[in-house]
Design a protein around this motif. Structure first.
Motif, PDB file in Angstrom:
ATOM      1  N   ALA A  35     -77.520  43.978  51.625  1.00 27.70           N
ATOM      2  CA  ALA A  35     -76.457  43.223  52.284  1.00 27.70           C
ATOM      3  C   ALA A  35     -76.019  43.902  53.579  1.00 27.70           C
ATOM      4  CB  ALA A  35     -75.270  43.055  51.343  1.00 27.70           C
ATOM      5  N   LEU A  36     -75.944  45.224  53.564  1.00 29.34           N
ATOM      6  CA  LEU A  36     -75.590  45.963  54.779  1.00 29.34           C
ATOM      7  C   LEU A  36     -76.649  45.752  55.858  1.00 29.34           C
ATOM      8  CD1 LEU A  36     -74.307  49.325  53.254  1.00 29.34           C
ATOM      9  CD2 LEU A  36     -72.972  47.780  54.689  1.00 29.34           C
ATOM     10  N   HIS A  37     -77.907  45.812  55.460  1.00 34.20           N
ATOM     11  CA  HIS A  37     -78.996  45.617  56.415  1.00 34.20           C
ATOM     12  C   HIS A  37     -78.899  44.232  57.060  1.00 34.20           C
ATOM     13  CE1 HIS A  37     -82.959  45.967  58.238  1.00 34.20           C
ATOM     14  NE2 HIS A  37     -83.307  44.823  57.678  1.00 34.20           N
ATOM     15  N   SER A  38     -78.724  43.212  56.253  1.00 31.22           N
ATOM     16  CA  SER A  38     -78.622  41.847  56.776  1.00 31.22           C
ATOM     17  C   SER A  38     -77.429  41.700  57.714  1.00 31.22           C
ATOM     18  CB  SER A  38     -78.504  40.845  55.628  1.00 31.22           C
ATOM     19  OG  SER A  38     -79.703  40.807  54.871  1.00 31.22           O
ATOM     20  N   ALA A  39     -76.291  42.293  57.316  1.00 31.63           N
ATOM     21  CA  ALA A  39     -75.082  42.194  58.136  1.00 31.63           C
ATOM     22  C   ALA A  39     -75.281  42.865  59.498  1.00 31.63           C
ATOM     23  CB  ALA A  39     -73.901  42.817  57.410  1.00 31.63           C
ATOM     24  N   CYS A  40     -75.987  44.002  59.510  1.00 30.55           N
ATOM     25  CA  CYS A  40     -76.204  44.721  60.766  1.00 30.55           C
ATOM     26  C   CYS A  40     -77.168  43.971  61.677  1.00 30.55           C
ATOM     27  CB  CYS A  40     -76.720  46.124  60.474  1.00 30.55           C
ATOM     28  SG  CYS A  40     -75.493  47.215  59.731  1.00 30.55           S
ATOM     29  N   VAL A  41     -78.160  43.302  61.089  1.00 33.84           N
ATOM     30  CA  VAL A  41     -79.119  42.534  61.881  1.00 33.84           C
ATOM     31  C   VAL A  41     -78.475  41.267  62.440  1.00 33.84           C
ATOM     32  CG1 VAL A  41     -81.242  41.169  61.782  1.00 33.84           C
ATOM     33  CG2 VAL A  41     -81.154  43.423  60.691  1.00 33.84           C
ATOM     34  N   GLU A  42     -77.705  40.560  61.592  1.00 38.54           N
ATOM     35  CA  GLU A  42     -77.194  39.243  61.959  1.00 38.54           C
ATOM     36  C   GLU A  42     -75.866  39.282  62.713  1.00 38.54           C
ATOM     37  OE1 GLU A  42     -77.037  36.736  58.543  1.00 38.54           O
ATOM     38  OE2 GLU A  42     -79.104  37.158  57.953  1.00 38.54           O
ATOM     39  N   PHE A  43     -75.021  40.265  62.397  1.00 41.01           N
ATOM     40  CA  PHE A  43     -73.661  40.272  62.949  1.00 41.01           C
ATOM     41  C   PHE A  43     -73.299  41.539  63.718  1.00 41.01           C
ATOM     42  CE2 PHE A  43     -73.587  37.647  59.088  1.00 41.01           C
ATOM     43  CZ  PHE A  43     -73.019  36.469  59.550  1.00 41.01           C
ATOM     44  N   GLY A  44     -73.699  42.698  63.187  1.00 45.19           N
ATOM     45  CA  GLY A  44     -73.188  43.955  63.720  1.00 45.19           C
ATOM     46  C   GLY A  44     -71.766  44.222  63.284  1.00 45.19           C
ATOM     47  N   PHE A  45     -71.208  43.322  62.469  1.00 49.61           N
ATOM     48  CA  PHE A  45     -69.835  43.378  61.956  1.00 49.61           C
ATOM     49  C   PHE A  45     -69.821  42.890  60.519  1.00 49.61           C
ATOM     50  CE2 PHE A  45     -67.784  43.975  66.019  1.00 49.61           C
ATOM     51  CZ  PHE A  45     -66.465  44.313  65.741  1.00 49.61           C
ATOM     52  N   PHE A  46     -68.942  43.468  59.710  1.00 46.81           N
ATOM     53  CA  PHE A  46     -68.758  42.981  58.336  1.00 46.81           C
ATOM     54  C   PHE A  46     -67.469  43.569  57.782  1.00 46.81           C
ATOM     55  CE2 PHE A  46     -71.645  46.587  58.563  1.00 46.81           C
ATOM     56  CZ  PHE A  46     -71.106  47.520  57.688  1.00 46.81           C
ATOM     57  N   TYR A  47     -66.999  42.988  56.700  1.00 46.13           N
ATOM     58  CA  TYR A  47     -65.866  43.547  55.962  1.00 46.13           C
ATOM     59  C   TYR A  47     -66.409  44.491  54.889  1.00 46.13           C
ATOM     60  CZ  TYR A  47     -62.896  39.812  57.905  1.00 46.13           C
ATOM     61  OH  TYR A  47     -62.214  38.964  58.741  1.00 46.13           O
ATOM     62  N   LEU A  48     -65.717  45.610  54.703  1.00 44.80           N
ATOM     63  CA  LEU A  48     -66.089  46.569  53.670  1.00 44.80           C
ATOM     64  C   LEU A  48     -64.944  46.641  52.667  1.00 44.80           C
ATOM     65  CD1 LEU A  48     -68.645  48.346  53.392  1.00 44.80           C
ATOM     66  CD2 LEU A  48     -67.322  50.214  54.384  1.00 44.80           C
ATOM     67  N   ASN A  49     -65.212  46.200  51.443  1.00 47.10           N
ATOM     68  CA  ASN A  49     -64.192  46.230  50.389  1.00 47.10           C
ATOM     69  C   ASN A  49     -64.055  47.660  49.873  1.00 47.10           C
ATOM     70  OD1 ASN A  49     -62.752  46.085  47.944  1.00 47.10           O
ATOM     71  ND2 ASN A  49     -63.382  43.981  47.618  1.00 47.10           N
ATOM     72  N   LEU A  50     -62.852  48.231  50.014  1.00 45.26           N
ATOM     73  CA  LEU A  50     -62.612  49.621  49.629  1.00 45.26           C
ATOM     74  C   LEU A  50     -61.692  49.746  48.412  1.00 45.26           C
ATOM     75  CD1 LEU A  50     -62.058  51.387  53.083  1.00 45.26           C
ATOM     76  CD2 LEU A  50     -64.194  50.938  51.869  1.00 45.26           C
ATOM     77  N   ASP A  51     -61.476  48.661  47.689  1.00 46.90           N
ATOM     78  CA  ASP A  51     -60.538  48.723  46.563  1.00 46.90           C
ATOM     79  C   ASP A  51     -60.934  49.766  45.530  1.00 46.90           C
ATOM     80  OD1 ASP A  51     -58.406  47.059  47.143  1.00 46.90           O
ATOM     81  OD2 ASP A  51     -59.430  45.251  46.461  1.00 46.90           O
ATOM     82  N   ALA A  52     -62.225  50.064  45.409  1.00 43.17           N
ATOM     83  CA  ALA A  52     -62.678  51.075  44.447  1.00 43.17           C
ATOM     84  C   ALA A  52     -62.558  52.489  45.009  1.00 43.17           C
ATOM     85  CB  ALA A  52     -64.130  50.803  44.046  1.00 43.17           C
ATOM     86  N   TYR A  53     -62.130  52.601  46.262  1.00 41.86           N
ATOM     87  CA  TYR A  53     -62.117  53.902  46.924  1.00 41.86           C
ATOM     88  C   TYR A  53     -60.728  54.373  47.335  1.00 41.86           C
ATOM     89  CZ  TYR A  53     -63.477  57.582  50.225  1.00 41.86           C
ATOM     90  OH  TYR A  53     -63.615  58.783  50.879  1.00 41.86           O
ATOM     91  N   VAL A  54     -59.921  53.498  47.914  1.00 40.27           N
ATOM     92  CA  VAL A  54     -58.576  53.881  48.336  1.00 40.27           C
ATOM     93  C   VAL A  54     -57.565  52.842  47.872  1.00 40.27           C
ATOM     94  CG1 VAL A  54     -59.297  55.199  50.368  1.00 40.27           C
ATOM     95  CG2 VAL A  54     -58.851  52.767  50.589  1.00 40.27           C
ATOM     96  N   ASP A  55     -56.369  53.298  47.602  1.00 34.44           N
ATOM     97  CA  ASP A  55     -55.290  52.401  47.217  1.00 34.44           C
ATOM     98  C   ASP A  55     -54.781  51.671  48.462  1.00 34.44           C
ATOM     99  OD1 ASP A  55     -52.292  51.727  46.627  1.00 34.44           O
ATOM    100  OD2 ASP A  55     -53.197  52.142  44.675  1.00 34.44           O
ATOM    101  N   ARG A  56     -54.518  50.391  48.317  1.00 31.78           N
ATOM    102  CA  ARG A  56     -54.069  49.599  49.468  1.00 31.78           C
ATOM    103  C   ARG A  56     -52.784  50.157  50.076  1.00 31.78           C
ATOM    104  NH1 ARG A  56     -55.107  43.240  47.704  1.00 31.78           N
ATOM    105  NH2 ARG A  56     -57.303  43.506  47.077  1.00 31.78           N
ATOM    106  N   SER A  57     -51.963  50.794  49.264  1.00 25.05           N
ATOM    107  CA  SER A  57     -50.696  51.318  49.766  1.00 25.05           C
ATOM    108  C   SER A  57     -50.900  52.442  50.782  1.00 25.05           C
ATOM    109  CB  SER A  57     -49.831  51.820  48.610  1.00 25.05           C
ATOM    110  OG  SER A  57     -50.451  52.923  47.956  1.00 25.05           O
ATOM    111  N   GLU A  58     -52.038  53.153  50.685  1.00 26.11           N
ATOM    112  CA  GLU A  58     -52.303  54.246  51.624  1.00 26.11           C
ATOM    113  C   GLU A  58     -52.449  53.714  53.048  1.00 26.11           C
ATOM    114  OE1 GLU A  58     -55.176  57.355  50.551  1.00 26.11           O
ATOM    115  OE2 GLU A  58     -55.375  56.359  48.605  1.00 26.11           O
TER     116      GLU A  58
END
Length: 353
Positions: A35-58
């Motif tokens: 998915a990252l590869h496709s996003a970089c080829v087609e858009f150069g931009f994408f959203y990265l979901n970080l809910d498993a990594y950082v708390d939204r409150s931070e």
């Protein structure tokens, strides 16, 4: 879908599978890498979901602290002026930064990786200037450390998407494992009615990966999607900034739990043009004071950025001449050539291409 069969909606990619070593997640990791590869080829931009990594409150706390800093009296903010240091680290007033020859309607605080033996007479080699807002430095330094780790995680995922071997990834990792990172804290007052310019003019990021957290303000960040053959015009009523390229400007509104990620020009060199950095700009016509916090995960200062063997291998397999077309770049030299313009060229912005 566009006439070229491509979506005009940026994809959302969950990085969670790369935050675990569970063998059962191998298929999920492969899917994320693809998915990252496709996003970089087609858009150069994408959203990265970080809910498993950082708390939204931070991230929300970063925005609160930023607004507290920008609300200070002008004379207080000016104590952190860029001119106190290397003209790269510190505070820039509203309309002080220039993009494409026009003043940007934002103010900002720029921070860079701390260096050994700081020397403010050398481009980017000074010391960071921190606001005295309680908790500001501590919270932002925690965010820096998390984004540095995230950068390596995303880079590894991208290496898999490109079909790199483990040995090739280890070599690439050695070029980014001491990232000469940059972080900006940016404040955007509403554009005055009838203003014919931009909060931040169209530009491409010249580094590696950008992780952008922005407050919930909609319809501000705009991304130009290259769509050859499209006849859809820019409907914003703003001056054209994309030259002769065909495409469409879309809004990349904030999504809770996500950062907006885009690739910079170093990825163009690594992939010999397969991935391309994308024009983007900010047009804030709302009524609120908007803040954003972009973190730029960059190569090491002395990294030699050159086309990857994996890309040449893919070209050869597809019957394409694998000879690289991009020249190797020493990242630090490239950075100084950009930021160094502040020292010599009046009216030229450090983020101009």
């Amino acid at each position: 879908m566009t006439s070229a069969g491509l979506s005009n909606t940026l994809p959302i990619i969950d990085i969670a599978p790369f935050l675990t070593t569970d063998p059962q997640d191998a298929d999920k990791r492969a899917a994320t890498a693809a998915a990252l590869h496709s996003a970089c080829v087609e858009f150069g931009f994408f959203y990265l979901n970080l809910d498993a990594y950082v708390d939204r409150s931070e991230a929300a706390e970063l925005a609160r602290l930023a607004k507290e800093f920008f609300a200070l009296p002008q004379e207080e903010k000016d104590k952190l002026s860029l001119k106190n240091q290397d003209s790269a680290r510190g505070y820039a007033r509203l309309n002080e930064n220039v993009t494409n020859g026009k003043a940007d309607a934002h103010e900002g605080l720029d921070l860079y990786k701390p260096v050994d033996k700081p020397d403010k007479t050398k481009p980017v080699w000074g010391e960071n200037q921190w606001p005295t807002v309680p908790g500001f430095r501590k919270k932002y330094e925690i965010w820096v450390e998390k984004m540095k780790v995230l950068g390596l995680v995303v880079m590894e995922a991208m290496s898999i998407g490109l079909g790199m071997t483990r040995e090739e990834w280890a070599e690439l990792r050695s070029q980014v494992d001491d990232s000469f990172w940059v972080m900006r804290v940016i404040g955007y007052p509403p554009l005055p009615k009838g203003h014919d310019g931009f909060s931040c003019g169209a530009h491409k990021d010249y580094g590696c990966l950008t992780f952008l957290y922005a407050d919930p303000t909609p319809s501000a960040l705009q991304v130009f999607l290259r769509r050859p053959g499209t006849t859809e015009a820019d409907k914003t009523g703003l001056p054209s900034e994309q030259g002769s390229e065909k495409g469409v400007w879309i809004s990349a509104d904030p999504i809770p739990g996500c950062v907006v990620c885009n690739i910079g020009e170093m990825w163009e060199t690594w992939t010999d043009g397969l991935y391309r950095s994308t024009l983007h700009r900010v047009v804030h016509r709302g009524s609120n004071y908007r803040v954003s916090v972009p973190f730029f995960f960059e190569p090491n200062f002395n990294a030699l950025v050159k086309p990857l063997d994996a890309v040449a291998r893919t070209k050869a397999n597809e019957g394409i001449d694998p000879t690289p077309t991009r020249k190797p770049i020493v990242y630090g030299d490239f950075l100084v050539s950009k930021v160094g313009n502040n020292f010599a060229v009046e009216g030229k912005g450090r983020y101009d291409s």
